[in-house]
Design an enzyme around this catalytic site. Structure first.
Site, mmCIF file in Angstrom:
data_model
loop_
_atom_site.group_PDB
_atom_site.id
_atom_site.type_symbol
_atom_site.label_atom_id
_atom_site.label_comp_id
_atom_site.label_asym_id
_atom_site.label_seq_id
_atom_site.Cartn_x
_atom_site.Cartn_y
_atom_site.Cartn_z
ATOM 1 N N ARG A 1 6.738 16.592 -44.165
ATOM 2 C CA ARG A 1 5.580 17.159 -43.281
ATOM 3 C C ARG A 1 4.659 17.783 -44.252
ATOM 4 O O ARG A 1 3.304 17.950 -43.729
ATOM 5 C CB ARG A 1 6.329 18.140 -42.628
ATOM 6 C CG ARG A 1 7.375 17.839 -41.475
ATOM 7 C CD ARG A 1 7.771 18.842 -40.458
ATOM 8 N NE ARG A 1 9.111 18.414 -39.904
ATOM 9 C CZ ARG A 1 9.534 19.057 -38.793
ATOM 10 N NH1 ARG A 1 9.134 20.310 -38.450
ATOM 11 N NH2 ARG A 1 10.719 18.651 -38.120
ATOM 12 N N ASP B 1 21.109 19.279 -30.749
ATOM 13 C CA ASP B 1 21.105 20.062 -31.960
ATOM 14 C C ASP B 1 20.755 21.611 -31.799
ATOM 15 O O ASP B 1 20.222 22.347 -32.566
ATOM 16 C CB ASP B 1 19.817 19.724 -33.076
ATOM 17 C CG ASP B 1 18.549 19.618 -32.615
ATOM 18 O OD1 ASP B 1 18.093 19.936 -31.485
ATOM 19 O OD2 ASP B 1 17.597 19.968 -33.297
ATOM 20 N N GLU B 2 20.910 22.121 -30.591
ATOM 21 C CA GLU B 2 20.655 23.557 -30.268
ATOM 22 C C GLU B 2 21.922 23.957 -29.590
ATOM 23 O O GLU B 2 22.623 23.652 -28.651
ATOM 24 C CB GLU B 2 19.513 23.501 -29.313
ATOM 25 C CG GLU B 2 18.054 23.206 -29.606
ATOM 26 C CD GLU B 2 17.332 23.521 -28.512
ATOM 27 O OE1 GLU B 2 16.560 24.550 -28.162
ATOM 28 O OE2 GLU B 2 17.176 22.637 -27.742
ATOM 29 N N ASP C 1 18.991 26.529 -34.065
ATOM 30 C CA ASP C 1 18.468 25.100 -33.928
ATOM 31 C C ASP C 1 18.540 24.543 -35.203
ATOM 32 O O ASP C 1 17.998 25.117 -36.204
ATOM 33 C CB ASP C 1 16.812 25.319 -33.526
ATOM 34 C CG ASP C 1 16.110 24.038 -33.323
ATOM 35 O OD1 ASP C 1 16.658 22.894 -33.211
ATOM 36 O OD2 ASP C 1 14.755 24.074 -33.090
HETATM 37 P P1 TTP Z 1 13.903 18.861 -32.502
HETATM 38 O O1 TTP Z 1 14.726 20.051 -32.610
HETATM 39 O O2 TTP Z 1 12.493 18.958 -31.458
HETATM 40 O O3 TTP Z 1 13.160 18.686 -34.234
HETATM 41 P P2 TTP Z 1 13.918 18.407 -35.338
HETATM 42 O O4 TTP Z 1 15.096 18.914 -35.405
HETATM 43 O O5 TTP Z 1 13.579 17.035 -35.765
HETATM 44 O O6 TTP Z 1 12.998 19.241 -36.294
HETATM 45 P P3 TTP Z 1 12.658 20.736 -36.327
HETATM 46 O O7 TTP Z 1 13.210 21.279 -37.456
HETATM 47 O O8 TTP Z 1 11.242 21.188 -36.249
HETATM 48 O O9 TTP Z 1 13.410 21.342 -35.043
HETATM 49 O O10 TTP Z 1 14.552 17.507 -32.178
HETATM 50 C C1 TTP Z 1 15.944 17.355 -32.831
HETATM 51 C C2 TTP Z 1 16.294 15.809 -32.943
HETATM 52 O O11 TTP Z 1 15.881 15.261 -31.629
HETATM 53 C C3 TTP Z 1 15.154 15.238 -33.831
HETATM 54 O O12 TTP Z 1 15.676 15.310 -35.354
HETATM 55 C C4 TTP Z 1 15.126 13.783 -33.494
HETATM 56 C C5 TTP Z 1 15.125 14.091 -31.959
HETATM 57 N N1 TTP Z 1 14.093 13.740 -31.223
HETATM 58 C C6 TTP Z 1 13.779 12.649 -30.874
HETATM 59 O O13 TTP Z 1 14.518 11.563 -30.939
HETATM 60 N N2 TTP Z 1 12.692 12.348 -30.201
HETATM 61 C C7 TTP Z 1 11.752 13.482 -29.793
HETATM 62 O O14 TTP Z 1 10.884 13.227 -29.404
HETATM 63 C C8 TTP Z 1 12.262 14.717 -30.169
HETATM 64 C C9 TTP Z 1 11.408 15.870 -30.110
HETATM 65 C C10 TTP Z 1 13.340 14.986 -30.786
#
Ligand code: TTP
Length: 665
Positions: free
Chosen positions: A60, A120-121, A18
């Protein structure tokens, strides 16, 4: 059908990777001066500084959260840098993030089967790589274990007073450990290396979970962030699940999780252990019951799919509060924008990946003015996808009308009364059932280029059917341009109910009127468009014009004499309210056509003719084939002369194949 019980003694090595605060990292790479500063990405909407959609780890620390608006974030962290999400067509343009995700995927896919699960996963199946490493160069025989691997969090590891690092090293080197733990140790070394490569080549950090199945790997990847990895040995699973709140488990964040809490008094995943499989099946059905029974024990047999590309493309926008759309013309305006973007992405996919999508789906969320009902569900609708912006726009609008009629019907309000009484708060169009074009037909590809901007379709026919919800869990970002990477896509919406709108229906139900003609004529029109579209050069265009005026193959395709068409012209929705029990079951029917097959919608009723789509090959002037480019001639010939077809063209590689509406051809 009960789901197969996976092996409890799973010895696969699965990783879930992730990206850390992904959008922020992408923006920081674009503007390196942002590095090290508290940063967040906001929606372009300017109300109270815009909604935060990604928050960097520096921000954060100050207490900035994704649920905040820009102004609020500034209050808790005055130095925060707010970066606007790129905008195109009045909505978020996520192309830059999508492309950055692809860069990472191409690196991660180097060591094993790779499934892109969201923007992103990624899931990786590293079983083979870990087995090989264990056989050829196990950890104890390596010159050294990388620092990154030694920083792994190994769940359930007893520290015995020693430093964590020493304990982790000992765990990696324990040659007499359980074979499955040894495999996980190899997996962790491989993942650490991959993460390092990602950092080196893209400047992005990511976190990872390494376990024996997807579910556990996913759980673990979020446990230690950013830029860290967590390993889940089998022996630690029970403890992990014992205290894990049900809502934290993938697929239990929504109604099912709530039902477990409210109806069964289950708060943690471990609490599920008290229920027998039969009991869970009784309450939730065979499959869900078994699935719950399995996850309580950390069992998950789901395979890592070999997929680097999304399963579907989508473009959506939410219209919160006063922005809600209340007229058909405003809906049409936005649908046109969304369809234009979708069409661009489809053509891009076609060009880059040689894939086409076959189903167009419209999802919407709505509410009714003057309606006390709190649960307002706008049914999702889908139909076969026709390429070309104008066609997609036209079909999407028809799908919207079909959904709206049903939405109004559900609440028993006569259409006159409800005029101007509905409001749309979210719209999205998606293209799914994406298939690759077999190599034998790549020559056709160029005809899809620059597909005509104005529709030449004359048919009003459209066969809609209920669409499965894209994201049952419903997530939360306005204006998603979602790519669906997995069935339960992480489609992000501010409107959680956007996709929880319709039950999956395999067949179009309750057809009130009409026949299958719409689909058949769409196929024919598609073929015309397909053969005529994207003629780049003037020469090609002239040729096409000439073909249209001559006894050409194109004309033949369009000739009602050459094909047996049912009548057409009626708008059909397969899902009309109140007609579902009439027996007018519209079903997809695979009709054999001279050596190949094409799927059409046909009526199950006996009193309606079952028209076959056919051609009279002897009526074709063979010379017209010579007008076609050489690389496509052979294929069209084979298509027209099926008896020779078997020798020349592989089954399933025909032009017809691509215009069929069946998923399983
Ligand atoms: P996430 O993987 O949920 O979060 P993140 O990568 O920002 O942070 P983390 O390190 O905690 O994983 O989301 C991936 C991307 O998706 C995030 O950077 C922005 C987008 N996103 C949105 O646009 N809206 C949302 O509600 C969420 C949860 C994510």
């Amino acid at each position: 059908m009960p789901v197969a019980r996976p092996e409890p003694s799973d010895s696969r090595v699965i990783a879930h990777i992730d990206m850390d605060c992904f959008y922020v990292q992408v923006e920081q790479r674009k503007q390196p001066t942002l590095r090290g500063h508290p940063t967040a990405v906001v929606q372009y909407n300017s109300w109270k500084g815009g909604g935060l959609i990604a928050v960097g780890y520096e921000a954060r620390k100050f207490g900035v959260k994704r649920s905040m608006r820009g102004d609020e974030a500034k209050k808790v962290c005055p130095d925060i840098q707010l970066v606007q999400v790129p905008v195109a067509r009045g909505k978020a343009d996520l192309g830059v993030y999508r492309n950055a995700g692809s860069e990472v995927v191409s690196i991660l896919s180097r060591k094993g089967r790779c499934e892109r699960a969201s923007i992103d996963e990624v899931y990786l199946d590293l079983t083979e790589a870990a087995e090989t490493m264990l056989a050829e160069s196990p950890p104890e025989r390596l010159d050294g274990i990388s620092e990154e691997a030694l920083k792994s969090h190994v769940l359930g590891l007893h520290l015995d007073g020693a430093s964590t690092r020493d304990c982790v090293r000992a765990w990696f080197l324990m040659s007499d450990a359980d074979h499955r733990d040894r495999l996980l140790a190899c997996g962790a070394i491989i993942v650490a290396e991959l993460r390092h490569e990602v950092l080196k080549e893209t400047e992005f950090t990511c976190s990872a979970g390494i376990a024996h199945n997807k579910m556990l790997a996913k759980l673990a990847s979020g446990m230690n962030k950013p830029a860290q990895q967590t390993v889940v040995p089998l022996s630690s699973v029970e403890k992990l699940l014992e205290s894990l709140p049900v809502k934290k488990m993938k697929q239990l964040g929504g109604k099912l999780g709530t039902s477990l809490q409210v109806d069964l008094g289950v708060n943690t995943v471990g609490d599920l252990l008290q229920f027998s499989e039969e009991k869970l099946q009784e309450r939730y059905g065979i499959n869900t019951g078994t699935w719950l029974w399995n996850i309580a024990r950390g069992i998950c047999g789901e395979e890592v799919e070999d997929r680097l590309l999304p399963k579907s493309h989508g473009s959506g926008k939410t219209f919160p509060g006063p922005q809600a759309l209340k007229t058909i013309s405003s809906v049409q305006k936005w649908l046109n924008e969304l369809c234009e973007e979708l069409s661009e992405r489809l053509l891009c996919d076609l060009e880059e990946n040689k894939r086409i999508a076959r189903t167009l789906t419209l999802h919407a969320s709505a509410y009714k003015l003057n309606d006390s009902e709190s649960l307002k569900k706008f049914p999702s609708k889908s139909c076969p996808l026709r390429y070309g912006i104008a066609k997609i726009q036209e079909d999407a609008l028809k799908l919207f009308h079909a959904g709206l009629r049903e939405y109004i019907g559900i609440y028993h309000v006569r259409s006159k009364e409800c005029k101007h009484e509905w409001a749309i708060t979210g719209l999205s169009v998606s293209a799914s059932k994406i298939v690759g074009i077999p190599s034998g037909t790549h020559s056709i590809m160029k005809y899809f280029h620059n597909l005509n901007q104005t529709s030449t379709t004359t048919s009003n026919d459209i066969c809609t059917q209920d669409a499965a919800p894209l994201s049952p869990s419903g997530l939360h970002l306005a204006d998603p341009q979602m790519d669906t990477y997995e069935d339960e896509a992480r489609t992000r919406h501010e409107t959680p109910s956007l996709y929880t709108v319709a039950d999956e229906t395999e067949v179009c139900k309750g057809l009130k009127s009409g026949s299958e003609s719409g689909l058949v004529s769409e196929l024919t029109q598609s073929k015309m468009d397909f053969l005529g579209a994207g003629l780049k050069s003037e020469k090609q265009k002239k040729k096409f014009e000439k073909e249209k005026g001559n006894p050409s193959i194109l004309r033949f395709f369009h000739s009602p004499d050459a094909f047996s068409f049912p009548e057409h012209g009626r708008v059909k929705t397969c899902q009309e309210s109140g007609a579902s029990s009439s027996g007018d079951l519209l079903q997809e029917n695979k009709q054999p056509i001279a050596g190949t097959s094409i799927s059409t919608c046909s009526l199950g009723r006996n009193d309606i003719r079952n028209d076959a789509w056919s051609y009279k090959s002897d009526e074709i002037d063979p010379t017209v084939l010579n007008e076609l480019p050489p690389e496509i001639q052979a294929e069209v010939r084979a298509w027209l002369h099926p008896e020779k077809r078997a020798k020349s063209v592989k089954r399933g590689s025909s032009i017809v194949h691509y215009f069929s509406s069946r998923a399983d051809l």
